[in-house]
Every structure is written in C-alpha cells, then in structure tokens.
Enzyme design. Structure first.
Site, PDB file in Angstrom:
ATOM      1  N   LYS A 157       0.154  16.185  -6.374  1.00 50.07           N
ATOM      2  CA  LYS A 157       1.214  15.318  -7.189  1.00 50.07           C
ATOM      3  C   LYS A 157      -0.690  14.603  -7.880  1.00 50.07           C
ATOM      4  O   LYS A 157      -0.446  14.890  -8.852  1.00 50.07           O
ATOM      5  CB  LYS A 157       1.025  13.936  -5.611  1.00 50.07           C
TER       6      LYS A 157
ATOM      7  N   SER B 251       5.172   6.508   0.065  1.00 47.10           N
ATOM      8  CA  SER B 251       5.520   6.753  -0.780  1.00 47.10           C
ATOM      9  C   SER B 251       6.905   5.517  -1.770  1.00 47.10           C
ATOM     10  O   SER B 251       6.378   5.662  -2.829  1.00 47.10           O
ATOM     11  CB  SER B 251       6.194   8.109  -1.097  1.00 47.10           C
TER      12      SER B 251
ATOM     13  N   HIS C 211       0.395  11.088  -0.697  1.00 49.18           N
ATOM     14  CA  HIS C 211       0.721   9.983  -1.703  1.00 49.18           C
ATOM     15  C   HIS C 211      -1.534   9.310  -1.817  1.00 49.18           C
ATOM     16  O   HIS C 211      -1.392   8.976  -2.410  1.00 49.18           O
ATOM     17  CB  HIS C 211       1.455   9.277  -1.727  1.00 49.18           C
TER      18      HIS C 211
END
Length: 397
Positions: free
Chosen positions: A244, A186, A214
């Site tokens: 996310k 990240s 991610h």
C-alpha cells in the site's frame, strides 16, 4: 466431461450476484497504477488505489529494484529456510525493525500471508482470540486457521472488549488470549483506540496484535498507528503490508526478537512459500528509507485528503467518520452504488464501488483513496464529476 453439478452451481450463483449488483467486474490497467490510469484506451483520474504515497511508480524505487534484480536475479530461488534468504532480505528486515521501532521484523510474501501465518503460529485450540467485528478478511481467516476460540467484539466498543476479556480470563478455559484489531479500518477509515486497548490488555494480560496495513506510511508521520500513539513498546505484534503506502508487494510482522525468531520457524507461509523477489525487497527498503528521512509525501497525502473530504462534504455526500485519507461516499443500495461508480468512470473518474460482502448489506459505498501523487487540479475535477453524477442520480440535492 466436467462436473454438471459444478456447472449448475456456478451458473446459478453468478447469475444471482449479477442481479443483486454484487458481481465485481475486473478492470485491466494499461500501464502504471498512478494518479492517472488508462483503461481501454481512456485516461481516468484514479481514486481507487492503495498507493498512498505514489511509490508504486517512483523512479527511486524502480532504480533500486532494477539494481537488485541485476545483482541477485529475478527470483530468490527457494523458501527462506532453505536457501532463499539473500542479503537484501535481511537488509529489508533490519530496516523494517528500525521503521517500526521494534527489536526485529520478518518479511512475508503478502499481508494476507502475514495474518494467515503469524496468528496460527502463536494461537491454537487451547486459546481464545478477541477480534473486532470489522477486522479484515485475512484476520478472520487467520483466526479460523489457528483453531482458537474466536470471540467477536463490537466494533471499537471498549466496554464490550473489557467485558469479554474479563469473562474469557476468569473462565480459566484458555491458555492464552489475544486481542486483534486493524490499526486503520479500510472501509470507514476510523482508527483503533490503541491507548484504551493497551490499558485493557495490560489489565487482563492479553496478547496485542495490530494489523496496520492502512496505517503504515500514513499514520504517525509514516511510522504507523502504533507509533502515532507512542505505543511501540506496548504492542506485541505490529503487522503491515508492503503493497500500500510502501508501493511494492509483501507484508511484515514486527515485534520482539523472540517473537520473530518463532515466526521464522513456525509461520507456514514463511516456511513453505518462496521468498520475496530481490527486486521487490530492494524497492521496499528504498521506500522505507525515503519515509524515514522525509515526511514530504506523507504531508502531501494528508493535505490532499483534507481537501477532498472538505469538498465532498460541502457537496452533501455522506463520507462517514473517517479519520484517515480513506474517504467513503456512502450510497446504501448496492445497485445504485454500482451505477454511481459506473457513471463516475464514464465521466473520467475511476472510483470503485464497494458492496456486500466486503461491507454489510445496505451500506454500499464508493471508496476514494487520495494519494500524495494527486494534484489539487485533479481533485477539483473529481469534485466536479461527483457533483454532476450525485445530482443526476439524486444522491445529493
């Protein structure tokens, strides 16, 4: 009367954090978290959100969330194992398994809960965990909670992984050995070397665990980092977040049916926390449907990412070696990094500084997170502001 020792501890340490440029000010957004946000009445171009595909304020997701809330209520009312499992939760988990190309999946209340619950449900004091040194904090805490011996692996160093896997295996000390890694890291945006990892894991019979927080919605045309390398049948745990790219809240673990069955009876956050709200579950399911039926948002995300990276690099910023939309501008000094971020905000760009302990000392950076919701015009404005502030603070020439 409150504790004098606690007061002294807090006063001293908060003062030190502020002096060192390590104190994080929390900003409050007045409205939705989209490509443009409002803070203290001022509109800013938002470059700090993990809302990769723009789903956090998507009308399609809001409609499904409202429908589910009206049908099921605002809360599930209990933990999953008592009577907090509603049909919408099962539908979400079935969709997650399809999305990740696995036999089954289980939804948690957050990605952090996934790592705290899943790792400790399988690993114990008789085991060892090989862990990349730059793994997310939730992985580190999950490993600690398990009680297993944690062996740190140099970041993305396959020779170090092979050596330590061999040593751990040949020592005969451990019942099980796991290798755990972020799919996408990240802070730097680099991608795990999954083909090599799987090869080493097969050689030494390692359990493989990929945290794709991610990567889901971003890599593999949206299906994630494991799918990007066509290794869905080779990785034991595929963990991810629903907060996310999915744009809502929660987390999941996907894998073989027996693994998921075990997590549902042994993962403590699943057992002892009330389940996802019905509205959140329905919105997550809708996001997955959209991603599985179209790559439009994913393609726009990558186009915007490439455009921003090219612009920042041409201006002379150090953007590291990111292979994903995560785009750090590495400044170095913590106080300068904080000042740089503050000046960007004053000029209309919200890009948060990231400093120690999130990243090592001396590697402070302003991390940019382009999304599918940004326009090229927005990104051009961002680049102009970066140019102005970069020259003003002598970060670029």
């Amino acid at each position: 009367m409150t504790s004098k020792k606690l007061d002294a501890f807090l006063s001293k340490n908060l003062k030190e954090l502020r002096e060192q440029g390590l104190y994080n000010e929390i900003d409050v957004i007045e409205g939705p978290n989209g490509p443009i946000i409002t803070i203290e009445g001022k509109e800013l171009i938002n470059m700090s959100s993990n809302n990769y595909l723009g789903f956090a304020n998507d009308e399609r997701l809001k409609e499904k969330a409202n429908e589910a809330t009206n049908r099921y209520g605002v809360g599930a009312g209990a933990v999953r194992t008592i009577n907090g499992t509603q049909t919408i939760h099962e539908e979400l988990e079935e969709k997650l398994a399809q999305f990740k190309h696995t036999e089954a999946a289980v939804a948690f209340q957050s990605g952090f809960n996934c790592n705290m619950g899943a790792i400790s449900a399988v690993m114990n004091k008789n085991d060892a965990i090989l862990s990349d040194e730059l793994n997310h904090a939730s992985i580190i805490d999950g490993c600690r909670l398990s009680g297993a011996k944690v062996i740190r692996i140099n970041h993305q160093d396959m020779d170090d992984l092979r050596t330590k896997a061999k040593e751990a295996t040949e020592s005969g000390q451990y019942e099980k050995i796991m290798y755990i890694t972020d799919g996408v890291f990240s802070m730097d945006g680099d991608v795990a070397k999954l083909p090599e990892i799987v090869e080493i894991a097969e050689e030494f019979d390692l359990i493989t665990y990929v945290d794709d927080a991610h990567g889901s919605g971003v890599m593999g045309k949206g299906a994630g980092t494991v799918k990007h390398f066509d290794l869905s049948d080779k990785v034991d745990f595929q963990m991810g977040t629903l907060s996310k790219a999915v744009g809502v809240v929660g987390g999941y673990v996907a894998g073989k049916k027996e693994l998921i069955d075990w997590l549902k009876v042994r993962a403590r956050p699943f057992l002892f926390s009330t389940s996802l709200t019905p509205g959140a579950a329905a919105a997550c399911k809708e996001a997955l449907e959209i991603m599985m039926n179209s790559t439009k948002e994913n393609e726009t995300l990558w186009e915007n990412s490439d455009y921003l990276k090219k612009g920042l690099k041409e201006l002379g910023f150090d953007i590291g070696h990111s292979q994903t939309p995560i785009t750090p501008c590495i400044i170095g000094d913590e106080n300068l990094t904080q000042k740089f971020s503050k000046r960007l905000k004053e000029e209309g760009v919200y890009a948060k500084s990231i400093v120690f302990p999130t990243v090592p000392r001396g590697t402070g950076r302003v991390r940019n997170m382009p999304s599918a919701a940004h326009t090229i015009e927005m990104l051009d404005t961002v680049l102009e502001v970066y140019k102005k502030v970069g020259k003003e603070l002598a970060v670029i020439k």
